[in-house]
Design a protein around this motif. Structure first.
Motif: not given
Length: 295
Positions: A286-293
């Motif tokens: 979820d944190r990866l998703g927030a960083w990527l998008v």
């Protein structure tokens, strides 16, 4: 070797003409068929009238291009799995599901020699051509912003592909490398010594084919490809994130620290995390998703 220098890829779409998930066979620059799956962000799926629909099918705000649509709805996240993975493996499907919550489409694919893709695995060398084909496909489908995230071998591939394809239509807009090696031929841990046995020995490649379901090229690298740490130094100004677990049994912490220092990257060292997509929990994804998008 730049993947751009080997010519354009070809897409052979085998899906029905719908606005939902779409499977395709991508043809890489060197002619290898790669299976791929595009899953649109549910709120960005449109009905024939042009209105966006939520997952229940009810009409919502106007489709992309409207001020009411999510700012990130034109983003696609391309996921590069680790060695022995594929687009249908549970850990890859879980990563795609969590990343797709961030108002973005998700493209998953199987590297050459893996899953339903053709060819033979070169364990991180010519796989840059597979990733380039997936990035270009996302752009062909209308995504103005395409970002990449790779795990283990896939982490080394996203780094190298971003460096080799700078300035082309396959260049990503942001890159995240999870559990990636910094350098080639590392044998400092027992899992990596076992991996080298699988890749370099005839009996090991049989184990790979029938036990691990990966078909490995018997030829040695010639020339040796650009290393991940050399690639990381060439990615800027594209945003780069390096993620690594402090319990990674394959690559110790000098690998992510070296990568981050070379590329001026943001570095996340994850307490208690093991290796690659199998060890990536929902909170990290979820944190990866927030960083990527970013919103």
């Amino acid at each position: 070797m730049s993947s751009e220098a080997e010519g354009r890829f070809h897409i052979m779409d085998v899906s029905s003409l719908t606005s939902g998930p779409r499977r395709a066979i991508l043809r890489t620059a060197d002619g290898v068929p790669i299976e791929a799956l595009h899953e649109p962000f549910p709120a960005a799926v449109t009905d024939p009238s042009g209105s966006a629909t939520d997952p229940s099918g009810s009409a919502t705000a106007p489709a992309s291009g409207s001020a009411a649509a999510p700012a990130s709805a034109d983003t696609a996240v391309v996921v590069a799995h680790g060695f022995t993975g594929s687009l249908d493996r549970p850990a890859v499907r879980r990563a795609a599901e969590v990343l797709g919550r961030h108002a973005a489409a998700v493209v998953t694919f199987s590297f050459r020699g893996h899953g339903g893709s053709g060819g033979l695995s070169t364990v991180g060398d010519r796989e840059v051509l597979d990733l380039a084909a997936a990035v270009r496909w996302a752009r062909e489908l209308g995504h103005a912003r395409v970002v990449t995230v790779g795990f283990s071998m896939g982490g080394s591939v996203v780094l190298r592909q971003a460096a080799l394809d700078r300035g082309t239509d396959a260049a990503p807009d942001a890159v995240a490398a999870v559990s990636a090696p910094a350098r080639w031929y590392y044998r400092g841990t027992a899992p990596m010594r076992r991996l080298h046995w699988v890749v370099t020995r005839p009996v090991g490649r049989l184990v790979g084919r029938y036990g691990l379901r990966v078909r490995i090229d018997r030829r040695a690298w010639d020339p040796v490809p650009l290393s991940p740490v050399e690639a990381a130094a060439r990615i800027a100004p594209t945003p780069l994130l390096v993620v690594h677990g402090d319990r990674d049994a394959y690559f110790p912490l000098d690998h992510p620290r070296t990568l981050a220092a070379a590329g001026g990257a943001e570095l996340w060292l994850e307490p208690g995390m093991g290796h690659a997509e199998n060890a990536a929990g929902e909170e990290l994804l979820d944190r990866l998703g927030a960083w990527l998008v970013p919103r």
